[in-house]
Design a protein around this motif. Structure first.
Motif, PDB file in Angstrom:
ATOM      1  N   UNK A   1      45.950  -6.767  68.275  1.00 21.01           N
ATOM      2  CA  UNK A   1      44.561  -7.209  68.398  1.00 21.01           C
ATOM      3  C   UNK A   1      44.339  -8.399  67.462  1.00 21.01           C
ATOM      4  N   UNK A   2      44.133  -9.626  67.995  1.00 25.49           N
ATOM      5  CA  UNK A   2      43.928 -10.788  67.103  1.00 25.49           C
ATOM      6  C   UNK A   2      42.661 -10.675  66.272  1.00 25.49           C
ATOM      7  N   UNK A   3      41.627 -10.021  66.814  1.00 23.48           N
ATOM      8  CA  UNK A   3      40.384  -9.907  66.045  1.00 23.48           C
ATOM      9  C   UNK A   3      40.574  -9.088  64.785  1.00 23.48           C
ATOM     10  N   UNK A   4      41.494  -8.130  64.807  1.00 26.07           N
ATOM     11  CA  UNK A   4      41.738  -7.311  63.621  1.00 26.07           C
ATOM     12  C   UNK A   4      42.349  -8.129  62.492  1.00 26.07           C
ATOM     13  N   UNK A   5      43.139  -9.165  62.832  1.00 27.24           N
ATOM     14  CA  UNK A   5      43.738  -9.999  61.795  1.00 27.24           C
ATOM     15  C   UNK A   5      42.688 -10.862  61.126  1.00 27.24           C
ATOM     16  N   UNK A   6      41.723 -11.341  61.898  1.00 28.48           N
ATOM     17  CA  UNK A   6      40.690 -12.226  61.357  1.00 28.48           C
ATOM     18  C   UNK A   6      39.615 -11.487  60.592  1.00 28.48           C
ATOM     19  N   UNK A   7      39.688 -10.179  60.525  1.00 28.85           N
ATOM     20  CA  UNK A   7      38.669  -9.395  59.826  1.00 28.85           C
ATOM     21  C   UNK A   7      38.818  -9.584  58.321  1.00 28.85           C
ATOM     22  N   UNK A   8      37.732 -10.003  57.661  1.00 21.70           N
ATOM     23  CA  UNK A   8      37.752 -10.204  56.217  1.00 21.70           C
ATOM     24  C   UNK A   8      37.770  -8.852  55.507  1.00 21.70           C
ATOM     25  N   UNK A   9      38.377  -8.778  54.298  1.00 20.60           N
ATOM     26  CA  UNK A   9      38.417  -7.481  53.600  1.00 20.60           C
ATOM     27  C   UNK A   9      37.038  -6.935  53.288  1.00 20.60           C
ATOM     28  N   UNK A  10      36.077  -7.813  52.938  1.00 27.05           N
ATOM     29  CA  UNK A  10      34.749  -7.296  52.606  1.00 27.05           C
ATOM     30  C   UNK A  10      33.985  -6.815  53.830  1.00 27.05           C
ATOM     31  N   UNK A  11      34.462  -7.150  55.036  1.00 24.96           N
ATOM     32  CA  UNK A  11      33.792  -6.680  56.250  1.00 24.96           C
ATOM     33  C   UNK A  11      34.288  -5.316  56.709  1.00 24.96           C
ATOM     34  N   UNK A  12      35.296  -4.765  56.047  1.00 25.42           N
ATOM     35  CA  UNK A  12      35.798  -3.444  56.442  1.00 25.42           C
ATOM     36  C   UNK A  12      34.740  -2.370  56.233  1.00 25.42           C
ATOM     37  N   UNK A  13      33.918  -2.540  55.190  1.00 24.57           N
ATOM     38  CA  UNK A  13      32.857  -1.553  54.946  1.00 24.57           C
ATOM     39  C   UNK A  13      31.855  -1.552  56.083  1.00 24.57           C
ATOM     40  N   UNK A  14      31.440  -2.742  56.538  1.00 24.48           N
ATOM     41  CA  UNK A  14      30.496  -2.811  57.650  1.00 24.48           C
ATOM     42  C   UNK A  14      31.125  -2.281  58.935  1.00 24.48           C
ATOM     43  N   UNK A  15      32.438  -2.498  59.109  1.00 22.77           N
ATOM     44  CA  UNK A  15      33.125  -1.980  60.295  1.00 22.77           C
ATOM     45  C   UNK A  15      33.111  -0.449  60.297  1.00 22.77           C
ATOM     46  N   UNK A  16      33.354   0.158  59.142  1.00 25.36           N
ATOM     47  CA  UNK A  16      33.321   1.626  59.074  1.00 25.36           C
ATOM     48  C   UNK A  16      31.905   2.150  59.294  1.00 25.36           C
ATOM     49  N   UNK A  17      30.898   1.459  58.738  1.00 24.12           N
ATOM     50  CA  UNK A  17      29.518   1.899  58.941  1.00 24.12           C
ATOM     51  C   UNK A  17      29.120   1.787  60.420  1.00 24.12           C
ATOM     52  N   UNK A  18      29.599   0.735  61.087  1.00 27.48           N
ATOM     53  CA  UNK A  18      29.299   0.594  62.515  1.00 27.48           C
ATOM     54  C   UNK A  18      29.930   1.724  63.325  1.00 27.48           C
ATOM     55  N   UNK A  19      31.167   2.110  62.957  1.00 29.29           N
ATOM     56  CA  UNK A  19      31.815   3.224  63.643  1.00 29.29           C
ATOM     57  C   UNK A  19      31.059   4.531  63.393  1.00 29.29           C
ATOM     58  N   UNK A  20      30.555   4.705  62.164  1.00 31.64           N
ATOM     59  CA  UNK A  20      29.763   5.905  61.865  1.00 31.64           C
ATOM     60  C   UNK A  20      28.487   5.938  62.704  1.00 31.64           C
ATOM     61  N   UNK A  21      27.840   4.780  62.855  1.00 33.39           N
ATOM     62  CA  UNK A  21      26.620   4.734  63.660  1.00 33.39           C
ATOM     63  C   UNK A  21      26.902   5.103  65.112  1.00 33.39           C
ATOM     64  N   UNK A  22      28.045   4.649  65.641  1.00 32.11           N
ATOM     65  CA  UNK A  22      28.397   5.020  67.021  1.00 32.11           C
ATOM     66  C   UNK A  22      28.585   6.531  67.142  1.00 32.11           C
ATOM     67  N   UNK A  23      29.255   7.127  66.157  1.00 31.04           N
ATOM     68  CA  UNK A  23      29.472   8.569  66.211  1.00 31.04           C
ATOM     69  C   UNK A  23      28.168   9.335  66.046  1.00 31.04           C
ATOM     70  N   UNK A  24      27.272   8.846  65.189  1.00 29.43           N
ATOM     71  CA  UNK A  24      25.967   9.492  65.060  1.00 29.43           C
ATOM     72  C   UNK A  24      25.152   9.353  66.344  1.00 29.43           C
ATOM     73  N   UNK A  25      25.331   8.232  67.030  1.00 31.30           N
ATOM     74  CA  UNK A  25      24.655   8.067  68.322  1.00 31.30           C
ATOM     75  C   UNK A  25      25.199   9.058  69.344  1.00 31.30           C
ATOM     76  N   UNK A  26      26.500   9.325  69.302  1.00 33.52           N
ATOM     77  CA  UNK A  26      27.076  10.362  70.172  1.00 33.52           C
ATOM     78  C   UNK A  26      26.465  11.723  69.848  1.00 33.52           C
ATOM     79  N   UNK A  27      26.272  11.979  68.560  1.00 31.33           N
ATOM     80  CA  UNK A  27      25.684  13.254  68.150  1.00 31.33           C
ATOM     81  C   UNK A  27      24.262  13.397  68.701  1.00 31.33           C
TER      82      UNK A  27
END
Length: 354
Positions: free
Chosen positions: A259-285
């Protein structure tokens, strides 16, 4: 008046003869003056040098402040985007809650209308029994759709069968047979255990913070064979060679990321990426609580896609989370609201034949 006698003229002072110490004092003064000028020059140079250093330091501070200001602006933009997403999720939750309240009010209104209609109608005992069973089954079916549990519908079917058995009417045998078939079919229907799915989703949300992203640099491992060689080697150049080779291996890391987009991901954006994944899972809930299976499946698909795209697929934690999400998705797909179409059709046929 008598004139005073003239005073005697002063005698001229004898001229001082030049001494030998005068040139030495003059040379001493000149050397002292040169020393003072040299000290003043050194002080001026030191002041100029300190001014240049202070100017350079101020320039670096200004550049650092400009970079921090740019980073703060980017973080503020991302925070506003997350806030908008949170607001959208809150609006969706409020809309779903209003839909549920509207459905509950409709059910209550329908129940009230049915009770008034049953009390106002003057029908025979059998007709009233059929109408009462039909309305109770429809109400139990709506409760099953809202709660996702088949127990209200099964309880109402058993109660209807008991009432028909007490009535002891031969022409209602077909309705009793339909009720028996619906009870067996509903018992064999797989109904999703929503509390278990919610507990599993909560566990996945807690594991999101430990997931490694795809472009994360793994911790450098020290090779045990190289250590043993270095410890047992007797020649100093062999130990130096092994140390140099070990350092050279740690300079370059070759890995494959699909996935080329994964390479371009900045280290400080990993926190926002995890929070976005949490929001998706909470939306499933929230979708599971609202019995919106289609929305829950769509959110699960998006969460699994984000997990496979931005996180390391070779990590055991990522694989475990992906397995749990796939299991949840499979169980959500098996959700099937039981219905009593056979019984309702038999009641409608019997009422029309009457």
């Amino acid at each position: 008046m008598s004139s005073l006698p003239p005073s005697p003229a002063p005698e001229p002072l004898p001229a001082l003869a030049p001494t030998a110490a005068a040139p030495g004092a003059f040379a001493l003064r000149r050397s002292a003056l040169r020393g003072v000028l040299l000290v003043l020059g050194l002080l001026a140079g030191a002041g100029l040098l300190s001014s240049v250093m202070l100017w350079q330091r101020l320039s670096s501070i200004q550049e650092q402040l400009a970079r921090q200001s740019a980073d703060s602006g980017a973080n503020a933009i991302e925070a506003r985007a997350l806030a908008r997403q949170a607001q959208e999720i809150a609006r969706d939750a409020a809309a779903r809650q209003s839909v549920l309240e509207a459905r509950l009010s409709e059910v209550a209104l329908q129940r009230t209308q049915l009770e008034d209609l049953i009390q106002s109608l003057s029908r025979s005992r059998d007709e009233n029994l059929l109408v009462d069973i039909d309305s109770a089954l429809r109400l139990a079916q709506q409760q099953t759709q809202l709660t996702g549990s088949a127990e209200p519908l099964l309880a109402e079917l058993r109660m209807s069968e008991q009432r028909l058995a007490r009535a002891a009417q031969p022409r209602m045998a077909r309705v009793r047979a339909s009720i028996a078939r619906d009870i067996e079919r509903i018992r064999s229907t797989s109904v999703t255990d929503v509390p278990a799915l919610l507990a599993r989703l909560d566990e996945v949300v807690r594991q999101v913070d430990d997931l490694p992203v795809a472009n994360a640099v793994p911790a450098r491992a020290i090779s045990e064979p190289v250590r043993k060689t270095s410890a047992q080697g007797g020649v100093w150049w062999e130990r130096a060679r092994d140390t140099l080779l070990e350092e050279a291996r740690g300079l370059v890391r070759v890995s494959r990321i699909d996935q080329p987009d994964a390479v371009l991901l900045a280290p400080e954006q990993a926190t926002f990426l995890r929070e976005n994944l949490k929001l998706k899972l909470l939306n499933v809930r929230l979708s599971l609580l609202a019995r919106q299976t289609d929305t829950a499946r769509a959110d699960l698909t998006a969460a699994i896609a984000a997990l496979n795209k931005y996180f390391d697929p070779a990590s055991r934690r990522t694989q475990a989370v992906a397995t749990q999400l796939q299991q949840v998705q499979a169980q959500v797909r098996s959700v099937e609201v039981p219905r009593v179409n056979d019984t309702l059709a038999a009641i409608a046929t019997l009422s029309a034949g009457k």
